[in-house]
Enzyme design. Structure first.
Site, PDB file in Angstrom:
ATOM      1  N   GLU A  44      53.718  29.948  33.433  1.00  0.00           N
ATOM      2  CA  GLU A  44      53.261  30.461  34.724  1.00  0.00           C
ATOM      3  C   GLU A  44      54.439  30.919  35.574  1.00  0.00           C
ATOM      4  OE1 GLU A  44      50.645  27.395  36.272  1.00  0.00           O
ATOM      5  OE2 GLU A  44      49.117  27.910  34.779  1.00  0.00           O
ATOM      6  N   CYS A  53      49.736  33.634  28.857  1.00  0.00           N
ATOM      7  CA  CYS A  53      48.917  32.644  28.153  1.00  0.00           C
ATOM      8  C   CYS A  53      49.624  32.125  26.907  1.00  0.00           C
ATOM      9  CB  CYS A  53      47.590  33.262  27.736  1.00  0.00           C
ATOM     10  SG  CYS A  53      46.453  33.569  29.093  1.00  0.00           S
ATOM     11  N   GLU A  55      48.401  31.897  23.915  1.00  0.00           N
ATOM     12  CA  GLU A  55      48.140  32.768  22.765  1.00  0.00           C
ATOM     13  C   GLU A  55      49.118  33.941  22.752  1.00  0.00           C
ATOM     14  OE1 GLU A  55      46.041  31.585  25.005  1.00  0.00           O
ATOM     15  OE2 GLU A  55      43.996  31.405  24.235  1.00  0.00           O
TER      16      GLU A  55
HETATM   17  N1  THU Z   1      45.471  29.856  29.671  1.00  0.00           N
HETATM   18  C1  THU Z   1      46.003  30.011  28.419  1.00  0.00           C
HETATM   19  O1  THU Z   1      47.225  29.895  28.236  1.00  0.00           O
HETATM   20  N2  THU Z   1      45.161  30.294  27.405  1.00  0.00           N
HETATM   21  C2  THU Z   1      43.801  30.329  27.506  1.00  0.00           C
HETATM   22  O2  THU Z   1      43.119  30.541  26.501  1.00  0.00           O
HETATM   23  C3  THU Z   1      43.154  30.114  28.809  1.00  0.00           C
HETATM   24  C4  THU Z   1      44.071  30.036  29.980  1.00  0.00           C
HETATM   25  C5  THU Z   1      46.382  29.499  30.777  1.00  0.00           C
HETATM   26  C6  THU Z   1      46.714  30.589  31.743  1.00  0.00           C
HETATM   27  C7  THU Z   1      47.103  29.776  32.967  1.00  0.00           C
HETATM   28  O3  THU Z   1      48.485  29.429  32.860  1.00  0.00           O
HETATM   29  C8  THU Z   1      46.271  28.510  32.887  1.00  0.00           C
HETATM   30  O4  THU Z   1      45.806  28.452  31.542  1.00  0.00           O
HETATM   31  C9  THU Z   1      45.095  28.482  33.838  1.00  0.00           C
HETATM   32  O5  THU Z   1      44.324  29.630  33.719  1.00  0.00           O
END
Ligand code: THU
Length: 134
Positions: A44, A53, A55
């Site tokens: 983040e 994310c 992934e």
């Molecule tokens: N997030 C992911 O890394 N992967 C997902 O499949 C869903 C959401 C993260 C993005 C953000 O840092 C946090 O989860 C909250 O949305």
């Protein structure tokens, strides 16, 4: 490599997530047809939209290692229910999935597991073929 060890790899990299804003750590691990494993976690940023994310991190690690095909992916979070990839990540997965049947294993740190294919997660996906490529 078994699903269990791919889940373990995703759980381990999740610990390294940088998620001070959401407090929601996510880990991802993917296996390529060569058997290699590539991992990523969410990263983040104080400028919220710049966060990435888990992934996307795993895909970036795969490409940085010179590999371009996903055979299987695990995403794991400490959530009441398994967490599905966001819309953008579904498109990123579709870019590299060997085919639509590639399983996406959504796991929780509590041991729950749900499996959907890339095609189920993103039906009617836009892809290279729509541009006459590949
Ligand atoms: N997030 C992911 O890394 N992967 C997902 O499949 C869903 C959401 C993260 C993005 C953000 O840092 C946090 O989860 C909250 O949305």
């Amino acid at each position: 490599m078994s699903d269990a060890s791919l889940i373990e790899a995703a759980a381990a990299v999740r610990e390294n997530a940088h998620a001070p804003y959401s407090g929601f750590k996510v880990g991802a691990a993917l296996r390529t047809p060569s058997g290699a494993i590539h991992c990523g976690c969410n990263v983040e940023n104080a400028a919220y939209p710049e966060g990435t994310c888990a992934e996307a991190g795993a895909i970036a690690a795969m490409v940085a290692a010179g590999e371009y095909a996903i055979a299987e992916l695990v995403v794991i979070a400490d959530s009441p229910e398994p967490v599905p990839p966001c819309g953008g990540c579904r498109q990123k997965l579709r870019e590299f999935a060997v085919d639509g049947d590639v399983p996406v294993i959504m796991a929780t740190t509590g041991g729950e597991k749900r499996i959907m294919s890339v095609a189920e997660l993103l039906p009617g996906a836009f892809g290279a073929a729509h541009m006459g490529k590949r």
